[in-house]
Design an enzyme around this catalytic site. Structure first.
Site, mmCIF file in Angstrom:
data_model
loop_
_atom_site.group_PDB
_atom_site.id
_atom_site.type_symbol
_atom_site.label_atom_id
_atom_site.label_comp_id
_atom_site.label_asym_id
_atom_site.label_seq_id
_atom_site.Cartn_x
_atom_site.Cartn_y
_atom_site.Cartn_z
ATOM 1 C CD GLN A 11 -2.982 1.141 0.192
ATOM 2 O OE1 GLN A 11 -2.885 0.417 -0.777
ATOM 3 N NE2 GLN A 11 -3.987 1.983 0.347
ATOM 4 C CG HIS A 37 -2.937 -6.200 -2.565
ATOM 5 N ND1 HIS A 37 -3.667 -7.302 -2.945
ATOM 6 C CD2 HIS A 37 -2.101 -5.918 -3.610
ATOM 7 C CE1 HIS A 37 -3.290 -7.680 -4.155
ATOM 8 N NE2 HIS A 37 -2.357 -6.839 -4.581
ATOM 9 C CG LEU A 38 -1.427 0.404 -5.068
ATOM 10 C CD1 LEU A 38 -1.380 1.553 -4.076
ATOM 11 C CD2 LEU A 38 -0.366 0.593 -6.163
ATOM 12 C CG HIS A 39 -6.781 -0.689 -1.433
ATOM 13 N ND1 HIS A 39 -5.782 -1.140 -0.582
ATOM 14 C CD2 HIS A 39 -7.727 -0.121 -0.628
ATOM 15 C CE1 HIS A 39 -6.121 -0.872 0.669
ATOM 16 N NE2 HIS A 39 -7.289 -0.243 0.670
ATOM 17 C CG LEU A 40 -6.143 5.045 -5.011
ATOM 18 C CD1 LEU A 40 -5.133 4.095 -5.646
ATOM 19 C CD2 LEU A 40 -6.233 6.321 -5.857
#
Length: 385
Positions: A179, A216-219
């Site tokens: 993230q 975990h990369l998210h927008l």
């Protein structure tokens, strides 16, 4: 002018038989320059609803129809009804909403110890979700500038929604990115706001330590049919070229970046914002980011003038886990003025002063805030554009 309707809206819906979900695959939502809505978006006299039949953009139609279907299929942790909403009395204009189910039923946050923590495949991540939770893949046409390489952005439901249409934008989940904000993810978020003709569609990012619950990369993206303070809050320039401003008005001081639309100006903004978030991450400083249509920077900016995109960045104290006793937890939407409240008692008793005190407690001490501001000003001063 009416927004274009999706001529193939059903392509984003799941087949009736759940066994066919995986076979169907993820549909693509391909968009081009002409679908980025730059002008004419404003708040009507009555709050716009996502549940009526007013004209919407193709993006809004695709997202809302698919999201509504997943709700009817029971893929969320709870069924989201019309949330009880109030504007708190006072000068700020906080929008408070009672969302008891989210406070009780959302997934417990992961054990995060650092803003720079590495991805852990053993923890929950977006490669472990059910196939039906993915709505579509967001793809840019080649006519759009700025992307040397196509990003694979999956738009999926947030199973514990804040509000109607709450989705996650997840870049290439199989890459197992932690993230940490990346340019391609931010570009997708800004362009998602431009794809919507609803003035209340916003996108945001929580860092680790800034209440991101999944590493975990998210927008986040969601609709809120209410104006928020940050849309038109006054600001002061921090550099002579106007690339960085300081929002000084409540709910919280933050760094303001602004663009009038896609093109070189947007690409420059993405670079500046990501350099700023890289600095914060490298120095283990938690942060939150909010993308909304809004007014240009200035001492007086009426909230009705949604002439461009505001990206607001807040550096804040690290907070790992959820504070169970608080009326709300401070992350991207709370810093922008949207307060999802956990209990009826807190919703009925919450005041502007109490909300500001909770937010203030999450901000950096003045000496550290001044140090961060000086560092970001120096960083932006190196910008050649």
């Amino acid at each position: 002018m009416a927004a274009p309707q999706d001529s193939n809206e059903t392509s984003y819906l799941l087949p009736p038989n759940s066994k066919d979900w995986e076979e169907q695959g993820v549909p693509d939502f391909v968009y081009g320059q002409k679908e980025l809505v730059l002008e004419g978006i404003q708040w009507p006299r009555t709050a716009p609803s996502l549940r009526d039949r007013t004209p919407r953009s193709r993006f809004d139609s695709a997202l809302c129809s698919a999201w509504r279907q997943r709700m009817e299929l029971g893929l969320f942790r709870y069924r989201l009804g019309e949330l009880q909403t109030q504007t708190l009395p006072g000068a700020v204009g906080f929008v408070a909403q009672l969302n008891v189910e989210r406070g009780v039923q959302r997934r417990r946050p992961q054990n995060i110890r650092s803003v720079k923590q590495a991805f852990d495949p053993e923890q929950f991540n977006f490669n472990k979700i059910r196939p039906g939770e993915v709505l579509f893949r967001l793809l840019r046409e080649p006519d759009l500038p700025g992307a040397l390489q196509q990003e694979d952005i999956l738009v999926m439901i947030n199973v514990s929604p804040l509000e109607w249409g709450h989705v996650l934008l997840v870049p290439e989940p199989t890459r197992r990115l932690p993230q940490r904000l990346l340019p391609g993810a931010l570009r997708a978020g800004v362009e998602a706001v431009l794809l919507s003709s609803h003035p209340g569609f916003r996108v945001g990012f929580n860092s680790l330590g800034g209440l991101a619950s999944v590493n975990h990369l998210h927008l986040h993206g969601y609709y809120l049919a209410h104006r928020l303070p940050v849309e038109g809050a006054p600001s002061e320039p921090l550099d002579p070229r106007g690339h960085l401003h300081l929002l000084q008005a409540p709910p919280a001081p933050g760094f303001l970046f602004y663009t009038s639309g896609p093109g070189p100006d947007l690409e420059a903004l993405i670079g500046r914002v990501c350099r700023a978030t890289d600095y914060l991450t490298d120095h283990d400083i938690a942060h939150n980011l909010f993308v909304t249509r809004g007014a240009p920077p200035g001492k007086t900016s009426p909230s009705s003038a949604l002439t461009g995109i505001r990206v607001i960045l807040w550096a804040r104290k690290s907070s790992f886990g959820v504070k169970e006793g608080d009326a709300f937890n401070v992350a991207l939407c709370e810093l922008a003025g949207h307060l999802p409240v956990k209990t009826s008692q807190d919703f009925d008793s919450l005041t502007e002063a109490a909300a500001l005190a909770l937010i203030q407690d999450c901000l950096l001490p003045p000496a550290q805030a001044e140090k961060v501001q000086a560092a970001l000003v120096a960083l932006i001063a190196q910008d050649k554009q």
